[in-house]
Design a protein around this motif. Structure first.
Motif, short mmCIF file in Angstrom:
data_model
loop_
_atom_site.label_atom_id
_atom_site.label_comp_id
_atom_site.label_asym_id
_atom_site.label_seq_id
_atom_site.Cartn_x
_atom_site.Cartn_y
_atom_site.Cartn_z
N UNK A 46 0.84 -1.22 0.00
CA UNK A 46 0.00 0.00 0.00
C UNK A 46 0.86 1.25 0.00
N UNK A 47 1.93 1.25 0.78
CA UNK A 47 2.82 2.41 0.84
C UNK A 47 3.48 2.62 -0.53
N UNK A 48 3.97 1.56 -1.12
CA UNK A 48 4.66 1.69 -2.40
C UNK A 48 3.75 2.20 -3.50
N UNK A 49 2.50 1.83 -3.48
CA UNK A 49 1.56 2.25 -4.51
C UNK A 49 1.01 3.64 -4.24
N UNK A 50 1.13 4.10 -2.99
CA UNK A 50 0.62 5.42 -2.63
C UNK A 50 -0.82 5.40 -2.17
N UNK A 51 -1.25 4.29 -1.61
CA UNK A 51 -2.59 4.17 -1.04
C UNK A 51 -2.52 4.64 0.41
N UNK A 52 -2.43 5.95 0.58
CA UNK A 52 -2.11 6.55 1.87
C UNK A 52 -3.14 6.26 2.95
N UNK A 53 -4.41 6.33 2.62
CA UNK A 53 -5.44 6.03 3.63
C UNK A 53 -5.34 4.58 4.09
N UNK A 54 -5.09 3.68 3.16
CA UNK A 54 -4.94 2.27 3.52
C UNK A 54 -3.75 2.07 4.44
N UNK A 55 -2.67 2.80 4.21
CA UNK A 55 -1.50 2.71 5.08
C UNK A 55 -1.86 3.11 6.50
N UNK A 56 -2.57 4.22 6.63
CA UNK A 56 -2.95 4.71 7.96
C UNK A 56 -3.87 3.72 8.66
N UNK A 57 -4.86 3.24 7.97
CA UNK A 57 -5.83 2.31 8.56
C UNK A 57 -5.14 0.99 8.93
N UNK A 58 -4.33 0.47 8.03
CA UNK A 58 -3.69 -0.82 8.25
C UNK A 58 -2.58 -0.73 9.31
N UNK A 59 -1.97 0.43 9.45
CA UNK A 59 -0.89 0.58 10.44
C UNK A 59 -1.35 0.23 11.85
N UNK A 60 -2.51 0.68 12.23
CA UNK A 60 -3.02 0.37 13.56
C UNK A 60 -3.24 -1.13 13.71
N UNK A 61 -3.71 -1.77 12.66
CA UNK A 61 -3.93 -3.22 12.71
C UNK A 61 -2.62 -3.98 12.87
N UNK A 62 -1.57 -3.55 12.19
CA UNK A 62 -0.26 -4.21 12.32
C UNK A 62 0.26 -4.04 13.74
N UNK A 63 0.22 -2.82 14.24
CA UNK A 63 0.70 -2.54 15.60
C UNK A 63 -0.10 -3.36 16.62
N UNK A 64 -1.41 -3.35 16.47
CA UNK A 64 -2.28 -4.09 17.38
C UNK A 64 -1.95 -5.57 17.38
N UNK A 65 -1.85 -6.16 16.19
CA UNK A 65 -1.56 -7.60 16.10
C UNK A 65 -0.20 -7.93 16.70
N UNK A 66 0.78 -7.11 16.40
CA UNK A 66 2.13 -7.37 16.91
C UNK A 66 2.19 -7.28 18.43
N UNK A 67 1.62 -6.22 18.98
CA UNK A 67 1.67 -6.05 20.44
C UNK A 67 0.86 -7.12 21.17
N UNK A 68 -0.25 -7.52 20.59
CA UNK A 68 -1.05 -8.59 21.23
C UNK A 68 -0.28 -9.89 21.31
N UNK A 69 0.41 -10.22 20.22
CA UNK A 69 1.08 -11.52 20.13
C UNK A 69 2.42 -11.55 20.84
N UNK A 70 3.13 -10.43 20.88
CA UNK A 70 4.50 -10.46 21.42
C UNK A 70 4.65 -9.80 22.78
N UNK A 71 3.75 -8.90 23.13
CA UNK A 71 3.90 -8.16 24.39
C UNK A 71 2.79 -8.49 25.39
#
Length: 147
Positions: A46-71
Protein backbone atom coordinates in the motif's frame (compact mmCIF):
# COMPACT_ATOMS: atom_id res chain seq x y z
CA UNK A 1 -4.21 10.51 -10.38
CA UNK A 2 -1.43 8.46 -8.90
CA UNK A 3 -3.76 6.13 -7.02
CA UNK A 4 -5.44 4.93 -10.21
CA UNK A 5 -2.44 5.02 -12.51
CA UNK A 6 -0.32 2.01 -13.27
CA UNK A 7 2.52 2.09 -10.72
CA UNK A 8 5.54 4.11 -11.76
CA UNK A 9 8.42 1.69 -11.32
CA UNK A 10 10.85 4.39 -10.14
CA UNK A 11 8.47 5.75 -7.50
CA UNK A 12 7.55 2.22 -6.38
CA UNK A 13 11.22 1.27 -6.08
CA UNK A 14 12.12 4.48 -4.22
CA UNK A 15 9.36 3.84 -1.67
CA UNK A 16 10.24 0.16 -1.34
CA UNK A 17 13.90 1.03 -0.73
CA UNK A 18 12.86 3.63 1.83
CA UNK A 19 10.85 1.00 3.75
CA UNK A 20 13.78 -1.44 3.53
CA UNK A 21 16.13 1.24 4.88
CA UNK A 22 13.74 2.01 7.75
CA UNK A 23 13.53 -1.71 8.53
CA UNK A 24 17.29 -1.85 9.19
CA UNK A 25 16.55 -0.97 12.83
CA UNK A 26 15.00 -4.41 13.27
CA UNK A 27 17.78 -6.70 14.32
CA UNK A 28 18.08 -10.45 14.13
CA UNK A 29 16.41 -11.94 17.16
CA UNK A 30 13.42 -9.64 17.00
CA UNK A 31 10.30 -11.49 18.04
CA UNK A 32 7.85 -10.49 15.34
CA UNK A 33 4.20 -11.41 15.32
CA UNK A 34 3.44 -13.72 12.40
CA UNK A 35 -0.01 -12.13 12.03
CA UNK A 36 1.50 -8.65 12.21
CA UNK A 37 4.21 -9.56 9.70
CA UNK A 38 1.60 -10.83 7.24
CA UNK A 39 -0.33 -7.57 7.57
CA UNK A 40 2.90 -5.59 7.25
CA UNK A 41 3.50 -7.13 3.82
CA UNK A 42 0.24 -5.61 2.59
CA UNK A 43 1.10 -2.36 4.36
CA UNK A 44 4.36 -2.17 2.40
CA UNK A 45 2.52 -2.72 -0.88
CA UNK A 46 0.00 0.00 0.00
CA UNK A 47 2.82 2.41 0.84
CA UNK A 48 4.66 1.69 -2.40
CA UNK A 49 1.56 2.25 -4.51
CA UNK A 50 0.62 5.42 -2.63
CA UNK A 51 -2.59 4.17 -1.04
CA UNK A 52 -2.11 6.55 1.87
CA UNK A 53 -5.44 6.03 3.63
CA UNK A 54 -4.94 2.27 3.52
CA UNK A 55 -1.50 2.71 5.08
CA UNK A 56 -2.95 4.71 7.96
CA UNK A 57 -5.83 2.31 8.56
CA UNK A 58 -3.69 -0.82 8.25
CA UNK A 59 -0.89 0.58 10.44
CA UNK A 60 -3.02 0.37 13.56
CA UNK A 61 -3.93 -3.22 12.71
CA UNK A 62 -0.26 -4.21 12.32
CA UNK A 63 0.70 -2.54 15.60
CA UNK A 64 -2.28 -4.09 17.38
CA UNK A 65 -1.56 -7.60 16.10
CA UNK A 66 2.13 -7.37 16.91
CA UNK A 67 1.67 -6.05 20.44
CA UNK A 68 -1.05 -8.59 21.23
CA UNK A 69 1.08 -11.52 20.13
CA UNK A 70 4.50 -10.46 21.42
CA UNK A 71 3.90 -8.16 24.39
CA UNK A 72 0.43 -8.38 25.92
CA UNK A 73 -0.35 -11.99 25.06
CA UNK A 74 -3.98 -10.89 25.31
CA UNK A 75 -6.52 -10.92 22.50
CA UNK A 76 -9.31 -9.38 24.59
CA UNK A 77 -7.72 -6.07 25.63
CA UNK A 78 -9.17 -2.96 23.98
CA UNK A 79 -6.87 -1.42 21.39
CA UNK A 80 -6.56 1.96 23.15
CA UNK A 81 -5.38 0.29 26.36
CA UNK A 82 -3.08 -2.08 24.47
CA UNK A 83 -1.38 0.80 22.66
CA UNK A 84 -1.12 2.90 25.80
CA UNK A 85 0.46 0.11 27.82
CA UNK A 86 2.77 -1.50 25.28
CA UNK A 87 3.74 1.02 22.58
CA UNK A 88 7.29 2.22 23.35
CA UNK A 89 7.78 4.80 20.60
CA UNK A 90 8.28 8.50 21.17
CA UNK A 91 5.39 9.43 18.90
CA UNK A 92 1.88 9.87 20.18
CA UNK A 93 0.30 6.52 19.35
CA UNK A 94 -3.12 7.96 20.13
CA UNK A 95 -2.67 10.37 17.21
CA UNK A 96 -2.51 7.39 14.88
CA UNK A 97 -5.35 5.50 16.56
CA UNK A 98 -7.63 8.55 16.52
CA UNK A 99 -6.76 9.40 12.91
CA UNK A 100 -7.50 5.83 11.87
CA UNK A 101 -10.79 5.89 13.75
CA UNK A 102 -11.79 9.16 12.08
CA UNK A 103 -11.20 7.58 8.66
CA UNK A 104 -12.95 4.32 9.49
CA UNK A 105 -15.91 5.62 11.51
CA UNK A 106 -17.89 8.31 9.70
CA UNK A 107 -19.01 11.32 11.72
CA UNK A 108 -21.94 12.75 9.79
CA UNK A 109 -21.77 16.05 11.68
CA UNK A 110 -18.06 16.54 11.06
CA UNK A 111 -16.73 14.33 8.26
CA UNK A 112 -12.93 14.25 8.16
CA UNK A 113 -12.67 12.76 4.70
CA UNK A 114 -14.10 13.67 1.33
CA UNK A 115 -13.38 12.25 -2.09
CA UNK A 116 -11.57 15.46 -3.08
CA UNK A 117 -8.97 14.73 -0.40
CA UNK A 118 -7.69 11.98 -2.67
CA UNK A 119 -6.88 14.67 -5.23
CA UNK A 120 -6.24 17.83 -3.21
CA UNK A 121 -4.64 16.50 -0.03
CA UNK A 122 -2.18 13.87 -1.28
CA UNK A 123 0.85 15.56 0.27
CA UNK A 124 -0.66 15.63 3.77
CA UNK A 125 -1.98 12.09 3.41
CA UNK A 126 1.48 10.90 2.35
CA UNK A 127 3.09 12.65 5.33
CA UNK A 128 0.62 11.01 7.73
CA UNK A 129 1.12 7.61 6.08
CA UNK A 130 4.91 7.96 6.33
CA UNK A 131 4.65 8.84 10.02
CA UNK A 132 2.31 5.87 10.52
CA UNK A 133 4.61 3.34 8.87
CA UNK A 134 7.55 4.66 10.92
CA UNK A 135 5.49 4.00 14.04
CA UNK A 136 4.78 0.47 12.82
CA UNK A 137 8.47 -0.20 12.22
CA UNK A 138 9.31 1.17 15.67
CA UNK A 139 6.77 -1.21 17.15
CA UNK A 140 8.10 -4.19 15.23
CA UNK A 141 11.61 -3.41 16.47
CA UNK A 142 10.71 -3.17 20.17
CA UNK A 143 10.13 -6.90 20.78
CA UNK A 144 13.46 -8.62 21.11
CA UNK A 145 13.59 -12.31 21.91
CA UNK A 146 15.82 -13.25 24.78
CA UNK A 147 17.90 -16.44 24.46
Amino acid sequence: MELFDFPNKEIWEKRRCWVDDEMQCIEDGTDCSSHGAALFMDLQACYCIGAWLAVIVLSVSVIDAHLRETEALDDKMKTAKLLEEYYEGNDDINWLRKLRNQYVHLNLDNPILEVNDQFDNRTNLEADATKAIKMVIKTLSQSISLP
